[in-house]
Scaffold this motif. Structure first.
Motif, PDB file in Angstrom:
ATOM      1  N   ALA A   1      32.619  77.021  23.345  1.00 48.82           N
ATOM      2  CA  ALA A   1      32.024  76.961  24.688  1.00 48.82           C
ATOM      3  C   ALA A   1      32.482  78.142  25.543  1.00 48.82           C
ATOM      4  CB  ALA A   1      32.385  75.639  25.358  1.00 48.82           C
ATOM      5  N   ALA A   2      33.763  78.486  25.437  1.00 48.97           N
ATOM      6  CA  ALA A   2      34.288  79.618  26.208  1.00 48.97           C
ATOM      7  C   ALA A   2      33.627  80.929  25.790  1.00 48.97           C
ATOM      8  CB  ALA A   2      35.797  79.713  26.046  1.00 48.97           C
ATOM      9  N   GLY A   3      33.215  81.009  24.517  1.00 43.55           N
ATOM     10  CA  GLY A   3      32.553  82.212  24.020  1.00 43.55           C
ATOM     11  C   GLY A   3      31.074  82.281  24.345  1.00 43.55           C
ATOM     12  N   GLY A   4      30.580  81.286  25.073  1.00 38.68           N
ATOM     13  CA  GLY A   4      29.181  81.305  25.498  1.00 38.68           C
ATOM     14  C   GLY A   4      28.198  80.736  24.503  1.00 38.68           C
ATOM     15  N   ALA A   5      28.683  79.984  23.518  1.00 39.10           N
ATOM     16  CA  ALA A   5      27.781  79.403  22.521  1.00 39.10           C
ATOM     17  C   ALA A   5      26.769  78.470  23.183  1.00 39.10           C
ATOM     18  CB  ALA A   5      28.577  78.642  21.468  1.00 39.10           C
ATOM     19  N   LYS A   6      25.498  78.606  22.786  1.00 39.44           N
ATOM     20  CA  LYS A   6      24.420  77.753  23.285  1.00 39.44           C
ATOM     21  C   LYS A   6      23.509  77.377  22.130  1.00 39.44           C
ATOM     22  CE  LYS A   6      25.354  78.144  27.771  1.00 39.44           C
ATOM     23  NZ  LYS A   6      25.733  76.999  28.632  1.00 39.44           N
ATOM     24  N   VAL A   7      23.128  76.121  22.068  1.00 40.15           N
ATOM     25  CA  VAL A   7      22.174  75.723  21.034  1.00 40.15           C
ATOM     26  C   VAL A   7      20.797  76.247  21.415  1.00 40.15           C
ATOM     27  CG1 VAL A   7      23.525  73.702  20.379  1.00 40.15           C
ATOM     28  CG2 VAL A   7      21.704  73.455  22.072  1.00 40.15           C
ATOM     29  N   SER A   8      19.985  76.524  20.404  1.00 40.61           N
ATOM     30  CA  SER A   8      18.653  77.082  20.652  1.00 40.61           C
ATOM     31  C   SER A   8      17.530  76.144  20.233  1.00 40.61           C
ATOM     32  CB  SER A   8      18.511  78.425  19.919  1.00 40.61           C
ATOM     33  OG  SER A   8      18.749  78.284  18.543  1.00 40.61           O
ATOM     34  N   VAL A   9      17.889  74.941  19.763  1.00 37.49           N
ATOM     35  CA  VAL A   9      16.889  73.923  19.445  1.00 37.49           C
ATOM     36  C   VAL A   9      17.388  72.599  20.023  1.00 37.49           C
ATOM     37  CG1 VAL A   9      16.060  75.024  17.327  1.00 37.49           C
ATOM     38  CG2 VAL A   9      17.982  73.411  17.207  1.00 37.49           C
ATOM     39  N   PRO A  10      16.508  71.629  20.258  1.00 30.80           N
ATOM     40  CA  PRO A  10      16.968  70.321  20.735  1.00 30.80           C
ATOM     41  C   PRO A  10      18.028  69.747  19.799  1.00 30.80           C
ATOM     42  CG  PRO A  10      14.581  70.471  20.879  1.00 30.80           C
ATOM     43  CD  PRO A  10      15.032  71.690  20.133  1.00 30.80           C
ATOM     44  N   SER A  11      19.160  69.347  20.372  1.00 31.87           N
ATOM     45  CA  SER A  11      20.300  68.900  19.566  1.00 31.87           C
ATOM     46  C   SER A  11      20.922  67.665  20.202  1.00 31.87           C
ATOM     47  CB  SER A  11      21.353  70.011  19.469  1.00 31.87           C
ATOM     48  OG  SER A  11      20.802  71.191  18.908  1.00 31.87           O
ATOM     49  N   THR A  12      21.295  66.707  19.353  1.00 33.16           N
ATOM     50  CA  THR A  12      21.885  65.460  19.815  1.00 33.16           C
ATOM     51  C   THR A  12      23.224  65.241  19.121  1.00 33.16           C
ATOM     52  OG1 THR A  12      20.424  64.389  18.187  1.00 33.16           O
ATOM     53  CG2 THR A  12      19.767  64.266  20.490  1.00 33.16           C
ATOM     54  N   LEU A  13      23.993  64.281  19.647  1.00 38.67           N
ATOM     55  CA  LEU A  13      25.341  64.001  19.156  1.00 38.67           C
ATOM     56  C   LEU A  13      25.414  62.650  18.460  1.00 38.67           C
ATOM     57  CD1 LEU A  13      27.756  64.997  22.078  1.00 38.67           C
ATOM     58  CD2 LEU A  13      27.528  66.120  19.852  1.00 38.67           C
ATOM     59  N   ASN A  14      26.314  62.572  17.508  1.00 37.92           N
ATOM     60  CA  ASN A  14      26.656  61.321  16.848  1.00 37.92           C
ATOM     61  C   ASN A  14      27.482  60.439  17.800  1.00 37.92           C
ATOM     62  OD1 ASN A  14      25.736  60.602  14.306  1.00 37.92           O
ATOM     63  ND2 ASN A  14      27.774  60.647  13.416  1.00 37.92           N
ATOM     64  N   PRO A  15      27.699  59.163  17.450  1.00 38.68           N
ATOM     65  CA  PRO A  15      28.519  58.302  18.303  1.00 38.68           C
ATOM     66  C   PRO A  15      29.913  58.878  18.551  1.00 38.68           C
ATOM     67  CG  PRO A  15      27.343  56.988  16.700  1.00 38.68           C
ATOM     68  CD  PRO A  15      27.113  58.419  16.326  1.00 38.68           C
ATOM     69  N   VAL A  16      30.432  58.586  19.722  1.00 37.13           N
ATOM     70  CA  VAL A  16      31.771  59.023  20.102  1.00 37.13           C
ATOM     71  C   VAL A  16      32.732  57.846  19.987  1.00 37.13           C
ATOM     72  CG1 VAL A  16      30.989  60.922  21.543  1.00 37.13           C
ATOM     73  CG2 VAL A  16      31.193  58.636  22.548  1.00 37.13           C
ATOM     74  N   GLY A  17      34.007  58.083  20.290  1.00 41.57           N
ATOM     75  CA  GLY A  17      35.029  57.087  20.009  1.00 41.57           C
ATOM     76  C   GLY A  17      35.139  55.953  21.004  1.00 41.57           C
ATOM     77  N   MET A  18      34.269  55.926  22.014  1.00 45.04           N
ATOM     78  CA  MET A  18      34.367  54.884  23.035  1.00 45.04           C
ATOM     79  C   MET A  18      33.102  54.862  23.882  1.00 45.04           C
ATOM     80  SD  MET A  18      36.847  56.906  25.670  1.00 45.04           S
ATOM     81  CE  MET A  18      36.067  57.963  26.924  1.00 45.04           C
ATOM     82  N   ASP A  19      32.857  53.761  24.530  1.00 45.25           N
ATOM     83  CA  ASP A  19      31.864  53.690  25.596  1.00 45.25           C
ATOM     84  C   ASP A  19      32.422  54.471  26.779  1.00 45.25           C
ATOM     85  OD1 ASP A  19      30.662  52.584  28.126  1.00 45.25           O
ATOM     86  OD2 ASP A  19      29.544  51.338  26.721  1.00 45.25           O
ATOM     87  N   ARG A  20      31.632  55.383  27.326  1.00 46.29           N
ATOM     88  CA  ARG A  20      32.142  56.273  28.368  1.00 46.29           C
ATOM     89  C   ARG A  20      32.586  55.543  29.631  1.00 46.29           C
ATOM     90  NH1 ARG A  20      27.566  60.885  27.512  1.00 46.29           N
ATOM     91  NH2 ARG A  20      26.639  59.217  26.293  1.00 46.29           N
ATOM     92  N   ASP A  21      32.031  54.377  29.906  1.00 46.38           N
ATOM     93  CA  ASP A  21      32.379  53.637  31.114  1.00 46.38           C
ATOM     94  C   ASP A  21      33.241  52.408  30.837  1.00 46.38           C
ATOM     95  OD1 ASP A  21      30.831  55.333  32.824  1.00 46.38           O
ATOM     96  OD2 ASP A  21      29.030  54.328  32.068  1.00 46.38           O
ATOM     97  N   ARG A  22      33.201  51.900  29.605  1.00 43.78           N
ATOM     98  CA  ARG A  22      33.848  50.617  29.328  1.00 43.78           C
ATOM     99  C   ARG A  22      34.941  50.750  28.268  1.00 43.78           C
ATOM    100  NH1 ARG A  22      28.970  46.303  28.986  1.00 43.78           N
ATOM    101  NH2 ARG A  22      30.770  44.900  29.109  1.00 43.78           N
ATOM    102  N   TRP A  23      35.587  51.919  28.246  1.00 49.53           N
ATOM    103  CA  TRP A  23      36.567  52.168  27.202  1.00 49.53           C
ATOM    104  C   TRP A  23      37.785  51.269  27.298  1.00 49.53           C
ATOM    105  CZ3 TRP A  23      41.069  54.121  29.388  1.00 49.53           C
ATOM    106  CH2 TRP A  23      40.955  54.767  30.615  1.00 49.53           C
ATOM    107  N   ARG A  24      38.111  50.812  28.478  1.00 49.48           N
ATOM    108  CA  ARG A  24      39.263  49.907  28.607  1.00 49.48           C
ATOM    109  C   ARG A  24      39.034  48.598  27.871  1.00 49.48           C
ATOM    110  NH1 ARG A  24      38.623  52.641  33.288  1.00 49.48           N
ATOM    111  NH2 ARG A  24      40.433  53.796  34.114  1.00 49.48           N
ATOM    112  N   GLU A  25      37.785  48.138  27.840  1.00 47.44           N
ATOM    113  CA  GLU A  25      37.461  46.916  27.105  1.00 47.44           C
ATOM    114  C   GLU A  25      37.626  47.097  25.598  1.00 47.44           C
ATOM    115  OE1 GLU A  25      33.825  44.809  28.513  1.00 47.44           O
ATOM    116  OE2 GLU A  25      33.705  46.493  29.918  1.00 47.44           O
TER     117      GLU A  25
END
Length: 391
Positions: free
Chosen positions: A66-90
């Motif tokens: 990211a610091a080097g300015g990398a940018k995707v050039s086609v529509p790109s999505t992410l796999n699941p992450v390690g927690m619910d972004r809002d309910r991680w305490r649960e």
């Protein structure tokens, strides 16, 4: 490899360091696998999104990109992450884990990746079409789009998929080529047609053939069945493409009369079931691997409506994407009387081993990964049987 003038310029660093590094990785992979050239892609799906799986080393790599300015050039999505972004305490997540996980998502966002974190992006956020060349890294998702949709991707690794997304190109080998998409074995399947039977079928096929391209007779999968079949075969073996008569777009292109026929019926399904199940009592029930679709959310809510949870000792997680969760508020209200409906995460990529030792799931894929990636003993049942444990 034969590179165009523009591709060679990228490799020579004329378009910046980040694109040069991406081209170095993609061409190196192409040379390893014998690709003659590169091919344009229409989308990418990236693994390596959970802090649990990539750790501090992966976080540093993303920071550098990211610091080097990398940018995707086609529509790109992410796999699941390690927690619910809002309910991680649960989910019993520590603040340190949460901070680093949110940083990972932000870094991908800085590179232009859509921050939709799901193993089923084809249900809405990222939908290839027949014949599209893509670069996807999630094993169940790439198998689904190869097979049920007829797009074309190899089993990409996380860094390779990111490099391809930055370039908008990937190496042209393997399942991008017509001749490499031919079936290698016929599977004569005898199942009851439930989603869970498709999961067991995938487990049994993975155990029977390991890799290769199965051609199914006797099944008529829809989206939910196809995703669970794809997931199980990818986890129990390394199947990245399958065909089914009357259900997948390329099945009619091949003569399979000379191929070996493998029968999968009651005996084989029982063996698959026995392989997956190592415990009969659990602390956590986690449903939604791959992520629950809208149809599955409706079905689970209908099953639970009017019932109540009796057991206080067993936690229940329902895992889906934020996109699906937002579309099903009435279903969510019913389901959350039993446990949280978590978005953009799942039991496999979450650090559950710090809290639980025995987990129940409806997924053969999760049944394979829970012992190896999460230090769990697993109980694998269909959804109804799992939920009845707590009633």
């Amino acid at each position: 490899m034969d590179l165009t003038r523009d591709e060679q310029a990228i490799l020579d660093g004329e378009e910046g360091e980040s694109r040069q590094k991406a081209m170095e990785l993609v061409t190196a992979l192409g040379k390893i696998y014998g690709a003659e050239d590169l091919i344009d892609i229409t989308s990418a799906h990236l693994s390596g999104a959970s802090y649990k799986t990539i750790g501090d080393g992966g976080l540093k790599y993303l920071e550098d990109m990211a610091a080097g300015g990398a940018k995707v050039s086609v529509p790109s999505t992410l796999n699941p992450v390690g927690m619910d972004r809002d309910r991680w305490r649960e989910m019993h997540i520590t603040p340190e884990f949460a901070e680093k996980q949110l940083r990972i998502i932000d870094l991908y966002g800085q590179m232009g990746v859509r921050k939709t974190c799901s193993c089923t992006p084809y249900t809405g956020a990222n939908v290839p079409t027949l014949g599209d060349h893509v670069a996807w890294a999630e094993s169940s998702a790439l198998s689904f789009v190869n097979s049920f949709i007829g797009a074309r991707t190899n089993r990409e690794g996380g860094p390779g998929a990111l490099a391809a997304a930055i370039l908008g190109k990937t190496a042209n080998y393997g399942l991008h080529l017509d001749e490499r998409r031919r079936p290698t074995v016929v599977i004569d399947a005898d199942i009851d047609g439930s989603v869970f039977s498709y999961s067991l079928l995938g487990q049994a096929v993975g155990m029977a053939i390991g890799s290769g391209i199965p051609y199914f007779r006797g099944i008529s999968p829809e989206v939910e069945e196809a995703k669970t079949l794809s997931a199980a075969m990818a986890a129990a073996g390394s199947v990245a493409l399958w065909h089914a008569e009357g259900a997948t777009p390329e099945a009619g292109n091949f003569d399979v009369s000379d191929l070996e026929v493998v029968h999968i019926g009651e005996k084989e399904l029982e063996a698959a079931y026995d392989r997956l199940n190592t415990v009969n009592d659990v602390q956590l029930i986690a449903i939604g691997c791959p992520h629950l679709t809208e149809k599955e959310m409706h079905q689970i809510a209908a099953f639970l409506k009017g019932k109540r949870k009796v057991s206080k000792d067993i936690e229940i997680w329902f895992c889906t994407s934020e996109e699906v969760r937002s579309k099903c508020p009435e279903d969510v209200a019913v389901m959350e009387q039993f446990g949280p409906v978590l978005a953009d995460t799942c039991m496999v990529v979450a650090p559950i081993e710090g809290t639980f030792q025995r987990t129940g799931t409806n997924s053969a894929k999760a049944g394979n990964y829970l012992p190896t990636l999460c230090s769990q003993k697993a109980m694998v049942r269909d959804v109804a049987a799992l939920l009845e444990v707590v009633m």
